[in-house]
Design an enzyme around this catalytic site. Structure first.
Site, PDB file in Angstrom:
ATOM      1  N   ARG A  31       0.818  -1.227   0.000  1.00 24.67           N
ATOM      2  CA  ARG A  31       0.000   0.000   0.000  1.00 24.67           C
ATOM      3  C   ARG A  31       0.849   1.273   0.000  1.00 24.67           C
ATOM      4  NH1 ARG A  31      -5.679  -0.562   1.718  1.00 24.67           N
ATOM      5  NH2 ARG A  31      -6.266  -2.454   0.636  1.00 24.67           N
ATOM      6  N   ARG A  80      -3.395   6.721   1.017  1.00 24.21           N
ATOM      7  CA  ARG A  80      -3.918   7.945   1.634  1.00 24.21           C
ATOM      8  C   ARG A  80      -3.008   8.618   2.647  1.00 24.21           C
ATOM      9  NH1 ARG A  80      -9.289   4.878   3.016  1.00 24.21           N
ATOM     10  NH2 ARG A  80      -7.654   3.305   2.966  1.00 24.21           N
ATOM     11  N   ASP A 104      -6.567  -2.830  -7.662  1.00 25.25           N
ATOM     12  CA  ASP A 104      -7.142  -3.469  -6.473  1.00 25.25           C
ATOM     13  C   ASP A 104      -7.467  -4.926  -6.779  1.00 25.25           C
ATOM     14  OD1 ASP A 104      -8.204  -2.480  -3.669  1.00 25.25           O
ATOM     15  OD2 ASP A 104      -9.546  -4.055  -4.384  1.00 25.25           O
ATOM     16  N   TYR A 144     -14.857 -11.909  -0.448  1.00 21.86           N
ATOM     17  CA  TYR A 144     -15.547 -10.655  -0.785  1.00 21.86           C
ATOM     18  C   TYR A 144     -16.716 -10.901  -1.743  1.00 21.86           C
ATOM     19  CZ  TYR A 144     -11.771  -8.063   1.476  1.00 21.86           C
ATOM     20  OH  TYR A 144     -10.886  -7.562   2.397  1.00 21.86           O
TER      21      TYR A 144
HETATM   22  O1  CP3 Z   1       0.022  -1.872  -2.450  1.00 22.03           O
HETATM   23  C1  CP3 Z   1      -0.216  -0.960  -3.278  1.00 22.03           C
HETATM   24  O2  CP3 Z   1       0.154   0.220  -3.101  1.00 22.03           O
HETATM   25  C2  CP3 Z   1      -0.925  -1.321  -4.567  1.00 22.03           C
HETATM   26  C3  CP3 Z   1      -2.328  -1.094  -4.620  1.00 22.03           C
HETATM   27  C4  CP3 Z   1      -3.258  -1.974  -3.781  1.00 22.03           C
HETATM   28  C5  CP3 Z   1      -4.477  -1.486  -3.262  1.00 22.03           C
HETATM   29  N1  CP3 Z   1      -5.157  -2.525  -2.715  1.00 22.03           N
HETATM   30  C6  CP3 Z   1      -4.933  -0.086  -3.344  1.00 22.03           C
HETATM   31  C7  CP3 Z   1      -6.036   0.372  -2.482  1.00 22.03           C
HETATM   32  C8  CP3 Z   1      -3.178  -3.328  -3.455  1.00 22.03           C
HETATM   33  C9  CP3 Z   1      -2.049  -4.333  -3.696  1.00 22.03           C
HETATM   34  C10 CP3 Z   1      -4.399  -3.669  -2.802  1.00 22.03           C
HETATM   35  C11 CP3 Z   1      -4.708  -5.033  -2.347  1.00 22.03           C
HETATM   36  C12 CP3 Z   1      -5.969  -5.284  -1.636  1.00 22.03           C
HETATM   37  N2  CP3 Z   1      -7.185  -4.686  -1.827  1.00 22.03           N
HETATM   38  C13 CP3 Z   1      -6.137  -6.294  -0.665  1.00 22.03           C
HETATM   39  C14 CP3 Z   1      -5.081  -7.276  -0.242  1.00 22.03           C
HETATM   40  C15 CP3 Z   1      -4.060  -6.716   0.661  1.00 22.03           C
HETATM   41  C16 CP3 Z   1      -4.555  -6.350   2.059  1.00 22.03           C
HETATM   42  O3  CP3 Z   1      -4.541  -5.158   2.363  1.00 22.03           O
HETATM   43  O4  CP3 Z   1      -4.921  -7.266   2.795  1.00 22.03           O
HETATM   44  C17 CP3 Z   1      -7.468  -6.248  -0.233  1.00 22.03           C
HETATM   45  C18 CP3 Z   1      -8.100  -7.133   0.816  1.00 22.03           C
HETATM   46  C19 CP3 Z   1      -8.116  -5.223  -0.992  1.00 22.03           C
HETATM   47  C20 CP3 Z   1      -9.563  -4.848  -0.949  1.00 22.03           C
HETATM   48  C21 CP3 Z   1      -9.747  -3.453  -0.517  1.00 22.03           C
HETATM   49  N3  CP3 Z   1      -9.394  -2.340  -1.254  1.00 22.03           N
HETATM   50  C22 CP3 Z   1     -10.329  -2.997   0.689  1.00 22.03           C
HETATM   51  C23 CP3 Z   1     -10.840  -3.901   1.788  1.00 22.03           C
HETATM   52  C24 CP3 Z   1     -10.306  -1.609   0.651  1.00 22.03           C
HETATM   53  C25 CP3 Z   1     -10.916  -0.670   1.642  1.00 22.03           C
HETATM   54  C26 CP3 Z   1     -10.062  -0.507   2.852  1.00 22.03           C
HETATM   55  C27 CP3 Z   1      -9.325   0.791   2.760  1.00 22.03           C
HETATM   56  O5  CP3 Z   1      -8.111   0.782   3.028  1.00 22.03           O
HETATM   57  O6  CP3 Z   1      -9.957   1.789   2.446  1.00 22.03           O
HETATM   58  C28 CP3 Z   1      -9.676  -1.215  -0.562  1.00 22.03           C
HETATM   59  C29 CP3 Z   1      -9.410   0.170  -1.028  1.00 22.03           C
HETATM   60  C30 CP3 Z   1      -8.024   0.506  -1.452  1.00 22.03           C
HETATM   61  N4  CP3 Z   1      -7.229  -0.281  -2.220  1.00 22.03           N
HETATM   62  C31 CP3 Z   1      -7.354   1.741  -1.213  1.00 22.03           C
HETATM   63  C32 CP3 Z   1      -6.106   1.663  -1.852  1.00 22.03           C
HETATM   64  C33 CP3 Z   1      -5.050   2.724  -1.936  1.00 22.03           C
HETATM   65  C34 CP3 Z   1      -7.925   2.926  -0.458  1.00 22.03           C
HETATM   66  C35 CP3 Z   1      -8.916   3.559  -1.389  1.00 22.03           C
HETATM   67  C36 CP3 Z   1      -9.021   5.055  -1.288  1.00 22.03           C
HETATM   68  O7  CP3 Z   1      -8.155   5.773  -1.832  1.00 22.03           O
HETATM   69  O8  CP3 Z   1     -10.025   5.498  -0.715  1.00 22.03           O
END
Ligand code: CP3
Length: 350
Positions: A25, A29, A75, A152
């Site tokens: 990540r 943010r 994502d 999911y």
């Molecule tokens: O790592 C990176 O920088 C690459 C991008 C990336 C994102 N999500 C961007 C993201 C990667 C590799 C993921 C993987 C992901 N997404 C996982 C597996 C890894 C983990 O964290 O366990 C999962 C379970 C998801 C599903 C997901 N996406 C959720 C549950 C959420 C909401 C939670 C949150 O943090 O808001 C997201 C949103 C998400 N994916 C964001 C980002 C940068 C935040 C979105 C925003 O900008 O509002």
């Protein structure tokens, strides 16, 4: 071909004097420049599907910190969407999807081979990045592992205990396994296309692997990872794969051997000393600083970072967090972590 990028050298099994670094990540943010680009895109999914802006946010942490790896901005839930599920994000809450609860729901999804039309912009982001990265930085593609993605798709949202997926597994095993198989096939297609578009390494995120009991872990975490990695190795024998069975605990031992993964990513539930003895003999490990240190900082951040580097210095290691960095992290703490890895190589005891 001999690798020159530090991240790829570690993945090829080399023990380097300083471990390469990137962060799960890392585009997110906690960075003001990310929040600005996300505001420009309008919402999170529009950002994922806009190759110019997704390229920009992927590069932001590379410019700011000089990481050794750039992870594609996208994502794991884009695959369900490409299979035909509805997907949207509720600000402050997280993802929402239409749910798969029975065989009719499963049958209504698209075949795995049809995902590429939806995912075309993601491949374009990778092509952009291939030409835009500094020469020493490796490009990382990724996908969710079938079990995590299925949790999911079944629940329609994130859950604490993955209850709905466990329930479908015990009540309608055929539908559950059909969904795991479909996501497995789609993941092979997706990662293969990412490699064709320029990804030099791919990572499989099984964020909820830890909620599977021993027999289920073998059937639904280890099994699909093995099938995905075998298919990728057939098509792309030189592309390394990182597997992240988060929460695997003792089952981290032997996971690389059983799946063919080149590297296992460790969460912070296992100690680096244990991992050095039980996981690293099989190859490269990645991890595993608790991401809370990026919020709290201080001496503990530096001492824990040094402890991990030292414990894993006897074999191939990629420094990373144990899970994604959180929005409340302090960007200065990321720099402190990097400095502790790159500038303080003498062991604490000497
Ligand atoms: O790592 C990176 O920088 C690459 C991008 C990336 C994102 N999500 C961007 C993201 C990667 C590799 C993921 C993987 C992901 N997404 C996982 C597996 C890894 C983990 O964290 O366990 C999962 C379970 C998801 C599903 C997901 N996406 C959720 C549950 C959420 C909401 C939670 C949150 O943090 O808001 C997201 C949103 C998400 N994916 C964001 C980002 C940068 C935040 C979105 C925003 O900008 O509002």
């Amino acid at each position: 071909m001999a690798q020159t990028k530090p991240l790829l050298r570690a993945l090829a099994g080399e023990t380097l004097p300083t471990p390469p670094i990137w962060m799960m990540r890392q585009a997110g943010r906690y960075l003001p420049e990310y929040r600005a680009t996300r505001a420009e895109a309008g919402d999170f999914l529009s950002l994922c599907y806009n190759p110019d802006l997704a390229t920009e946010v992927t590069l932001q942490p590379i410019r700011r910190y000089g990481f050794d790896g750039a992870i594609l901005f996208a994502d794991i839930l884009l695959v369900p969407q490409a299979l035909g599920a509805d997907l949207w994000f509720v600000t402050g809450e997280g993802p929402r999807l239409s749910t798969i609860t029975d065989s009719a729901g499963l049958a209504a999804l698209r075949p795995a081979a049809d995902i590429h039309e939806t995912l075309g912009p993601i491949y374009q982001t990778l092509r952009n990045l291939s030409g835009a990265l500094p020469p020493e930085v490796a490009l990382i593609g990724f996908a969710g592992a079938p079990w995590t993605v299925a949790t999911y798709m079944i629940a329609g949202r994130g859950t604490k205990d993955q209850g709905p997926a466990h329930a479908l597994k015990s009540q309608d095993r055929a539908t559950f396994e059909g969904l795991i198989d479909l996501v497995t096939d789609a993941t092979i297609e997706y990662l293969s296309a990412q490699i064709d578009a320029g990804a030099e390494v791919v990572k499989l995120f099984d964020s909820w692997a830890g909620s599977l009991g021993a027999a289920d872990f073998e059937a639904y975490a280890l099994g699909p990872a093995n099938r995905i990695i075998a298919a990728l190795k057939e098509r792309h024998p030189d592309t390394p794969v990182i597997a992240f069975p988060r929460g695997a605990g003792a089952a981290y031992e032997g996971f690389a051997r059983a799946t063919g993964a080149d590297c296992v990513a460790l969460d912070d539930g296992v100690s680096p000393e244990w991992a050095a003895r039980h996981v690293q003999p099989d190859g490269c490990v990645q991890g595993n600083l608790a991401s809370s240190h990026m919020v709290t900082g201080g001496d503990a951040l530096v001492s824990e970072t040094r402890r991990i580097v030292e414990a894993l210095s006897g074999g191939p290691h990629i420094f990373n967090l144990g899970h994604g960095i959180t929005p409340d992290a302090d960007p200065d703490n990321v720099q402190r972590m990097i400095d502790a890895v790159r500038n303080d190589q003498e062991p604490a005891s000497s």
